[in-house]
Design a protein around this motif. Structure first.
Motif, PDB file in Angstrom:
ATOM      1  N   ARG A   1       0.830  -1.210   0.000  1.00 22.62           N
ATOM      2  CA  ARG A   1       0.000   0.000   0.000  1.00 22.62           C
ATOM      3  C   ARG A   1       0.868   1.266   0.000  1.00 22.62           C
ATOM      4  O   ARG A   1       0.513   2.272  -0.611  1.00 22.62           O
ATOM      5  CB  ARG A   1      -0.940   0.017   1.207  1.00 22.62           C
ATOM      6  CG  ARG A   1      -1.922  -1.131   1.220  1.00 22.62           C
ATOM      7  CD  ARG A   1      -3.349  -0.742   1.574  1.00 22.62           C
ATOM      8  NE  ARG A   1      -4.189  -1.942   1.491  1.00 22.62           N
ATOM      9  CZ  ARG A   1      -4.711  -2.408   0.360  1.00 22.62           C
ATOM     10  NH1 ARG A   1      -4.542  -1.751  -0.776  1.00 22.62           N
ATOM     11  NH2 ARG A   1      -5.425  -3.514   0.351  1.00 22.62           N
TER      12      ARG A   1
ATOM     13  N   GLU B   1      -4.934  -7.219  -4.848  1.00 27.05           N
ATOM     14  CA  GLU B   1      -6.090  -6.949  -3.977  1.00 27.05           C
ATOM     15  C   GLU B   1      -6.952  -8.202  -3.819  1.00 27.05           C
ATOM     16  O   GLU B   1      -7.399  -8.532  -2.719  1.00 27.05           O
ATOM     17  CB  GLU B   1      -6.946  -5.814  -4.549  1.00 27.05           C
ATOM     18  CG  GLU B   1      -6.241  -4.477  -4.639  1.00 27.05           C
ATOM     19  CD  GLU B   1      -5.988  -3.826  -3.291  1.00 27.05           C
ATOM     20  OE1 GLU B   1      -6.572  -4.264  -2.270  1.00 27.05           O
ATOM     21  OE2 GLU B   1      -5.186  -2.868  -3.255  1.00 27.05           O
TER      22      GLU B   1
ATOM     23  N   CYS C   1      -9.710  -1.905  -7.432  1.00 29.15           N
ATOM     24  CA  CYS C   1      -8.929  -2.262  -6.241  1.00 29.15           C
ATOM     25  C   CYS C   1      -9.719  -1.951  -4.979  1.00 29.15           C
ATOM     26  O   CYS C   1      -9.752  -2.754  -4.031  1.00 29.15           O
ATOM     27  CB  CYS C   1      -7.591  -1.508  -6.223  1.00 29.15           C
ATOM     28  SG  CYS C   1      -6.370  -2.190  -7.366  1.00 29.15           S
TER      29      CYS C   1
ATOM     30  N   ARG D   1     -10.947  -4.488  -2.121  1.00 28.27           N
ATOM     31  CA  ARG D   1     -10.457  -4.296  -0.756  1.00 28.27           C
ATOM     32  C   ARG D   1     -11.625  -4.246   0.238  1.00 28.27           C
ATOM     33  O   ARG D   1     -11.556  -4.799   1.330  1.00 28.27           O
ATOM     34  CB  ARG D   1      -9.632  -3.009  -0.671  1.00 28.27           C
ATOM     35  CG  ARG D   1      -8.788  -2.887   0.587  1.00 28.27           C
ATOM     36  CD  ARG D   1      -7.952  -1.618   0.560  1.00 28.27           C
ATOM     37  NE  ARG D   1      -8.754  -0.411   0.574  1.00 28.27           N
ATOM     38  CZ  ARG D   1      -9.357   0.073   1.649  1.00 28.27           C
ATOM     39  NH1 ARG D   1      -9.232  -0.532   2.814  1.00 28.27           N
ATOM     40  NH2 ARG D   1     -10.079   1.162   1.573  1.00 28.27           N
TER      41      ARG D   1
END
Lengths: 345, 127
Positions: free
Chosen positions: A185, A195, B82, B86
């Protein structure tokens, strides 16, 4: 801290000549006053470790030995998670007791001495390069027996008595996910496959196993292989206390199969051969599916390690074309992750 | 502006110089870096040839997956993807997700490392 830095500078100035004299004093003490040091040669220039080959002559049959030494004899460049050289030497001795093939340790040198922080071990004949082990005719007899030998070696490592070992870092699967996720990150280079892998790993953790000594980097490259098979397990600096499946899965990560993707263990063997031998030598009989989660984590970790190496270029710390190019190897681990996730989904 | 020689022709000329003239005169680390440099130029040649079509396909895939309107860049759509992965809005069971990621990664790897063993495995039909 000034004296610390001064010592490092003095040790570096001495270099090969300084090391040879310090080794000769050590050898005279162990083998007798006629000992001489010959053929001292630097083998690798790792940032965290110096490795030197040398011979001690004048003592009957000459002894072929290896010196592992902190850069300049001072442990200032080792990464935070690497164990000390003294700990590495203690782990080699414990592994030998457990029947794991490792080089015998002949001496340990403390920080602040002539030699600096270092240890000396015997030199084992054989090959470490993955491609040679997998393709050269000389290692054809080793390849069919290597998976079972790795299983027995890992069973020995994982059976080591933790209470008798020096203090080691503790790291289980979730610790490692958190650590590598934070690094990924911080780069702010979003990759959807990473991810997905992170989310899947977090959602599907395997039932925990009793904590054992984990080698931490058990794969081709860190194993000496002779024509008859496994001769030695090297590079213990990432050893920690954790899950036994981590070691079994790491040698299965496709990046360490050197093109021989059809052989899940290191490009040379099948996983059931390793797991059978592991169980026969006293380990838990794991199912191949119990290795999938850890192999997925292994591919993700290697992908993020490739990003770390590319980051050294991006940040300007290392301008070499090799560091730049490794950024274009991250996609290798992405396809491995997708192949694994497709299998388990 | 002129395009003769083209970028691909210029890169090919430098690659030939490294492979045929410079590398044979080098030893040790320098020879290793010359080989890496030559491989980087091969990657660049594939990039010039393959990236435009690969990006067009990636963009279409992202828009289909995320149901967004025209105008969004690949970068911003990938950030959105993403974020959804997540936070769990999307997961491995989201229809079309694995297929999109596989198509995109195969295209990326075909530029980056076309000889990689995992690429051949990904292209093979599922058993």
């Amino acid at each position: 801290m000034a004296s610390h830095i001064f010592r490092a500078i003095v040790a570096k100035m001495g270099s090969a000549d300084h090391i040879e004299k310090a080794l000769e004093r050590w050898a005279k003490g162990l083998f007798g006053p006629k000992s001489r040091i010959e053929a001292l040669k630097r083998l690798s220039g790792g940032a965290s470790q110096e490795t030197w080959a040398f011979e001690v002559s004048g003592v009957g049959t000459s002894r072929r030995l290896i010196l592992r030494r902190a850069p300049g004899g001072v442990a200032m460049a080792r990464s935070s998670e690497a164990v000390s050289l003294a700990t590495e030497a203690a782990l080699l001795a414990a592994a030998a007791t457990a029947g794991v093939p490792v080089p015998a340790v002949l001496g340990v040198s403390d920080p602040g001495t002539d030699l600096g922080e270092a240890f000396i071990m015997e030199r084992i004949d054989g090959e470490t390069l993955g491609r040679k082990i997998l393709r050269d005719d000389a290692y054809a007899p080793a390849r069919p027996v290597l998976a079972a030998q790795c299983g027995r070696a890992l069973a020995g490592i994982h059976a080591a008595d933790l209470a008798s070992l020096p203090a080691l870092p503790h790291s289980n699967g979730l610790d490692q996910i958190n650590k590598y996720e934070a690094i990924y990150r911080a780069f702010d280079l979003p990759r959807p496959v990473f991810e997905l892998a992170l989310a899947w790993l977090k959602a599907n953790p395997p039932a925990p196993q009793p904590a054992v000594l984990v080698h931490g980097d058990f794969r081709l490259g860190n194993l000496i292989v002779a024509p008859e098979g496994l001769a030695s397990v090297l590079d213990w600096e990432l050893a920690h206390v954790g899950d036994p499946r981590e070691d079994i899965a790491w040698i299965c990560v496709n990046s360490w199969r050197f093109g021989q993707i059809e052989n899940r263990v290191g490009g040379f063997g099948d996983l059931d051969s390793l797991l059978d031998a592991y169980a026969e030598a006293g380990g838990v009989r794991f199912d191949t599916r119990q290795i999938d989660w850890w192999e997925t984590l292994g591919s993700l970790k290697w992908g993020i390690m490739c990003m770390i190496m590319y980051e050294a270029f991006r940040s300007g710390a290392d301008a070499s074309v090799e560091r730049a190019a490794i950024g274009r190897r991250v996609s290798e681990t992405e396809i491995d992750l997708l192949n694994l996730l497709e299998k388990v989904s | 502006m002129h395009d003769a020689p083209s970028p691909a022709e210029l890169i090919s000329a430098v690659k030939s110089f490294i492979d045929d003239t410079a590398a044979p005169q080098l030893t040790g680390h320098a020879a290793f870096y010359a080989r890496v440099a030559s491989n980087v130029l091969s990657t660049l040649l594939r990039e010039i040839e393959q990236r435009p079509a690969a990006e067009a396909e990636e963009l279409a895939g992202l828009k289909a997956l995320l149901g967004t309107q025209a105008g969004d860049s690949i970068q911003s759509l990938n950030r959105t993807l993403c974020e959804q992965l997540r936070t769990g809005s999307m997961s491995i069971s989201t229809p079309g997700l694995l297929e999109h990621l596989k198509t995109t990664t195969i295209a990326q790897l075909s530029i980056d490392q076309p000889q990689y063993s995992g690429l051949k495995a990904a292209r093979a039909p599922r058993s």
